[in-house]
Scaffold this active site. Sequence first.
Site, mmCIF file in Angstrom:
data_model
loop_
_atom_site.group_PDB
_atom_site.id
_atom_site.type_symbol
_atom_site.label_atom_id
_atom_site.label_comp_id
_atom_site.label_asym_id
_atom_site.label_seq_id
_atom_site.Cartn_x
_atom_site.Cartn_y
_atom_site.Cartn_z
ATOM 1 N N HIS A 26 -14.773 58.757 3.269
ATOM 2 C CA HIS A 26 -13.516 58.693 4.015
ATOM 3 C C HIS A 26 -12.567 59.769 3.523
ATOM 4 C CE1 HIS A 26 -12.873 56.119 0.497
ATOM 5 N NE2 HIS A 26 -11.564 56.102 0.729
ATOM 6 N N HIS A 59 -9.519 59.913 2.195
ATOM 7 C CA HIS A 59 -8.556 59.808 1.092
ATOM 8 C C HIS A 59 -8.811 60.889 0.042
ATOM 9 C CE1 HIS A 59 -7.504 55.316 2.023
ATOM 10 N NE2 HIS A 59 -6.890 56.169 2.823
ATOM 11 N N ASP A 70 -8.792 61.116 -3.114
ATOM 12 C CA ASP A 70 -9.614 60.867 -4.298
ATOM 13 C C ASP A 70 -11.108 60.768 -3.967
ATOM 14 O OD1 ASP A 70 -8.931 58.462 -2.975
ATOM 15 O OD2 ASP A 70 -9.348 57.258 -4.742
ATOM 16 N N HIS A 71 -11.453 60.974 -2.710
ATOM 17 C CA HIS A 71 -12.859 61.022 -2.306
ATOM 18 C C HIS A 71 -13.231 62.359 -1.663
ATOM 19 C CE1 HIS A 71 -13.643 56.644 -2.872
ATOM 20 N NE2 HIS A 71 -12.323 56.618 -2.774
ATOM 21 N N HIS A 129 -10.983 49.967 5.826
ATOM 22 C CA HIS A 129 -10.211 50.605 4.755
ATOM 23 C C HIS A 129 -9.537 51.853 5.323
ATOM 24 C CE1 HIS A 129 -9.117 51.739 0.688
ATOM 25 N NE2 HIS A 129 -9.622 52.940 0.900
ATOM 26 N N ASP A 183 -15.215 52.874 -0.234
ATOM 27 C CA ASP A 183 -14.218 51.841 -0.499
ATOM 28 C C ASP A 183 -14.340 50.671 0.480
ATOM 29 O OD1 ASP A 183 -13.368 53.489 -2.488
ATOM 30 O OD2 ASP A 183 -11.357 53.815 -1.713
ATOM 31 N N HIS A 193 -15.307 53.106 -6.638
ATOM 32 C CA HIS A 193 -14.389 52.909 -7.766
ATOM 33 C C HIS A 193 -14.974 51.962 -8.797
ATOM 34 C CE1 HIS A 193 -10.697 54.809 -6.112
ATOM 35 N NE2 HIS A 193 -11.217 54.459 -4.945
#
Length: 282
Positions: free
Chosen positions: A54, A56, A58-59, A110, A134, A173
């Site tokens: 996805h 975001h 941090d990905h 998400h 996530d 995570h």
Amino acid sequence: MKVKVISVLEDNYMYLVIEESTRDAVAVDAAVPKRLLEIVRKEDVVLRAILTTHHHWDHARGNEELARLCPGLRVYGADERIGALTHKVTHEQELTFGAIRVRCLFTPCHTSGHMCYFMWEDGSPDAPALFSGDTLFVGGCGKFFEGTAEQMYTNLTQILGALPKETKVFCGHECTVRNLKFALKVEPENEIVKQKLAWAKQRDDEDLPTVPSTLQEEFLYNPFLRVTEEPLQKFTGKTDPVEVLRTLRTEKDNFKKPKERPNPQAMLAFDWGLFSPFLEKK
């Protein structure tokens, strides 16, 4: 098929999946380019593609830099917001990287464009792997930022939950201890939750990952996969599985692990300003 688990940022995982006969590799959620390329060099493999679950940061934040550093790199995902996207994928689309087969599984909730990746090698005795981003965590599930409880219920029961039970789960995570503390609140009599939590705490103390788990294990201790079980219905006061899931997510969002009581003398010292000289020092 070899999976390298790479811890990055505060609690994220990115993964390098290596096709051992050709030494080609595919990355999942390439958030930190420098760290990924260090491991690519160490493993002596060629990075062919990135699979992004996805958008975001941090990905997906490493995509642009990796695309610049690795000409011809393919970047797969289901959301136009993913940086450097070259191949937009759809639900149940299959990809092939040497002997590695990938099935894309669309799991919106998400984020509205979240995609999981199910990987296997034909004829291999090894269990298949699910890169769940996530959507599904060890002992938990992702927050419903851009979706609904109905969507997450479909994701967890009809899409991911229907995969072979031996499937290894590689999530986005490291939040297993926190997830299982909540699971224990929900099911205080569940011995498997207690055992898994003790194991996860030990792994955490040793700075070791708790991934992968397996789908079979998740059904024993992950409350979000156990919404039809009596203890979960009792905890939530609901019987409809979607309502159980919705209530669980709300409870989890509000769940705080118990804080240690502050030392009374320390609190008095703060009140009296005794620490001020130290705090003001640069």
